[in-house]
Design a protein around this motif. Structure first.
Motif, PDB file in Angstrom:
ATOM      1  N   UNK A  18     -81.636  11.414 -20.228  1.00 49.61           N
ATOM      2  CA  UNK A  18     -82.943  12.128 -20.258  1.00 49.61           C
ATOM      3  C   UNK A  18     -83.561  12.276 -18.835  1.00 49.61           C
ATOM      4  N   UNK A  19     -82.923  12.777 -17.927  1.00 45.70           N
ATOM      5  CA  UNK A  19     -83.417  12.677 -16.618  1.00 45.70           C
ATOM      6  C   UNK A  19     -84.906  13.013 -16.283  1.00 45.70           C
ATOM      7  N   UNK A  20     -85.716  12.117 -15.628  1.00 48.17           N
ATOM      8  CA  UNK A  20     -86.986  12.151 -15.367  1.00 48.17           C
ATOM      9  C   UNK A  20     -87.928  11.678 -16.334  1.00 48.17           C
ATOM     10  N   UNK A  21     -87.465  11.278 -17.506  1.00 46.55           N
ATOM     11  CA  UNK A  21     -88.267  10.599 -18.559  1.00 46.55           C
ATOM     12  C   UNK A  21     -88.762   9.130 -17.983  1.00 46.55           C
ATOM     13  N   UNK A  22     -90.076   8.941 -18.226  1.00 51.99           N
ATOM     14  CA  UNK A  22     -90.473   7.558 -17.871  1.00 51.99           C
ATOM     15  C   UNK A  22     -90.511   6.711 -19.190  1.00 51.99           C
ATOM     16  N   UNK A  23     -90.115   5.618 -19.206  1.00 52.62           N
ATOM     17  CA  UNK A  23     -90.088   4.704 -20.441  1.00 52.62           C
ATOM     18  C   UNK A  23     -91.342   3.754 -20.211  1.00 52.62           C
ATOM     19  N   UNK A  24     -91.613   3.114 -21.312  1.00 51.10           N
ATOM     20  CA  UNK A  24     -92.970   2.492 -21.116  1.00 51.10           C
ATOM     21  C   UNK A  24     -92.987   1.148 -20.369  1.00 51.10           C
ATOM     22  N   UNK A  67     -95.369  -9.994 -18.745  1.00 52.90           N
ATOM     23  CA  UNK A  67     -94.510 -11.076 -18.113  1.00 52.90           C
ATOM     24  C   UNK A  67     -93.518 -10.366 -17.340  1.00 52.90           C
ATOM     25  N   UNK A  68     -93.586  -9.150 -16.874  1.00 47.35           N
ATOM     26  CA  UNK A  68     -92.291  -8.252 -16.471  1.00 47.35           C
ATOM     27  C   UNK A  68     -91.157  -8.487 -16.893  1.00 47.35           C
ATOM     28  N   UNK A  69     -91.150  -8.781 -18.111  1.00 46.90           N
ATOM     29  CA  UNK A  69     -89.743  -8.668 -18.899  1.00 46.90           C
ATOM     30  C   UNK A  69     -89.678  -7.306 -19.481  1.00 46.90           C
ATOM     31  N   UNK A  70     -88.193  -6.773 -19.364  1.00 51.19           N
ATOM     32  CA  UNK A  70     -88.005  -5.641 -20.013  1.00 51.19           C
ATOM     33  C   UNK A  70     -86.587  -5.620 -20.819  1.00 51.19           C
ATOM     34  N   UNK A  71     -86.813  -5.208 -21.974  1.00 52.09           N
ATOM     35  CA  UNK A  71     -85.648  -5.465 -22.793  1.00 52.09           C
ATOM     36  C   UNK A  71     -84.866  -4.084 -22.951  1.00 52.09           C
ATOM     37  N   UNK A  72     -83.390  -4.128 -22.554  1.00 50.13           N
ATOM     38  CA  UNK A  72     -82.707  -2.989 -22.502  1.00 50.13           C
ATOM     39  C   UNK A  72     -82.242  -2.509 -23.716  1.00 50.13           C
ATOM     40  N   UNK A  73     -82.767  -2.363 -24.472  1.00 50.21           N
ATOM     41  CA  UNK A  73     -82.538  -1.957 -26.174  1.00 50.21           C
ATOM     42  C   UNK A  73     -82.945  -0.577 -26.677  1.00 50.21           C
ATOM     43  N   UNK A  74     -82.253   0.262 -27.061  1.00 48.17           N
ATOM     44  CA  UNK A  74     -82.661   1.670 -27.357  1.00 48.17           C
ATOM     45  C   UNK A  74     -83.653   1.289 -28.918  1.00 48.17           C
ATOM     46  N   UNK A  75     -83.011   0.080 -29.618  1.00 51.76           N
ATOM     47  CA  UNK A  75     -84.134  -0.099 -30.904  1.00 51.76           C
ATOM     48  C   UNK A  75     -85.259  -0.881 -30.501  1.00 51.76           C
ATOM     49  N   UNK A 102     -88.511   0.277 -29.073  1.00 47.15           N
ATOM     50  CA  UNK A 102     -89.100   1.467 -28.567  1.00 47.15           C
ATOM     51  C   UNK A 102     -90.346   1.191 -27.535  1.00 47.15           C
ATOM     52  N   UNK A 103     -90.746  -0.097 -27.854  1.00 54.10           N
ATOM     53  CA  UNK A 103     -92.076  -0.814 -26.949  1.00 54.10           C
ATOM     54  C   UNK A 103     -91.676  -0.705 -25.449  1.00 54.10           C
ATOM     55  N   UNK A 104     -90.434  -0.926 -25.391  1.00 57.72           N
ATOM     56  CA  UNK A 104     -89.859  -1.014 -23.777  1.00 57.72           C
ATOM     57  C   UNK A 104     -89.170   0.378 -23.390  1.00 57.72           C
ATOM     58  N   UNK A 105     -88.439   0.918 -24.363  1.00 59.86           N
ATOM     59  CA  UNK A 105     -87.507   2.092 -23.935  1.00 59.86           C
ATOM     60  C   UNK A 105     -87.749   3.510 -24.283  1.00 59.86           C
ATOM     61  N   UNK A 106     -88.954   3.840 -25.042  1.00 61.52           N
ATOM     62  CA  UNK A 106     -89.353   4.904 -25.610  1.00 61.52           C
ATOM     63  C   UNK A 106     -90.303   5.623 -24.432  1.00 61.52           C
TER      64      UNK A 106
END
Length: 111
Positions: free
Chosen positions: A50-56, A61-69, A71-75
């Motif tokens: 999804x080129x150019x999309x910016x996720x949340x 705490x500067x933590x990021x969860x790399x999981x599609x499920x 959405x708080x982080x990856x949507x």
């Protein structure tokens, strides 16, 4: 975290974006919402970037969860992209005013 939260930008960016069109393969099949859960819960990268999309992005705490499920982080949402879009518009050099045959103005007001 030395990463980009814009998909496709830089060397390290999210690959499990919470987005139906990017996470379900294009294979000429129709999938119901329930069938889509198989990709929602997959740990594989999205088959469509999804080129150019910016996720949340990260939490407080500067933590990021790399999981599609997660959405708080990856949507990519309107609210998470609004600031970027506003900044890019502010950098845009407005075009000169042009008019159609009825005298209506196109472009940005020059006030």
């Amino acid at each position: 975290m030395k990463m980009s939260y814009m998909v496709g930008f830089g060397n390290h960016f999210p690959t499990q974006v919470h987005h139906r069109s990017s996470s379900i393969p294009w294979d000429n099949q129709h999938y119901s919402c329930a069938q889509g859960d198989r990709w929602l819960n997959s740990v594989d990268p999205n088959p469509n970037v999804l080129l150019g999309a910016m996720v949340a992005g990260p939490d407080q705490n500067d933590s990021f969860i790399y999981q599609r499920n997660k959405p708080k982080f990856t949507e990519p949402t309107i609210s998470s992209n609004a600031g970027l879009v506003a900044a890019l518009i502010a950098l845009h050099d407005p075009p000169s005013i042009s008019y159609d045959s009825n005298g209506f103005s196109f472009g940005i007001d020059q006030l």
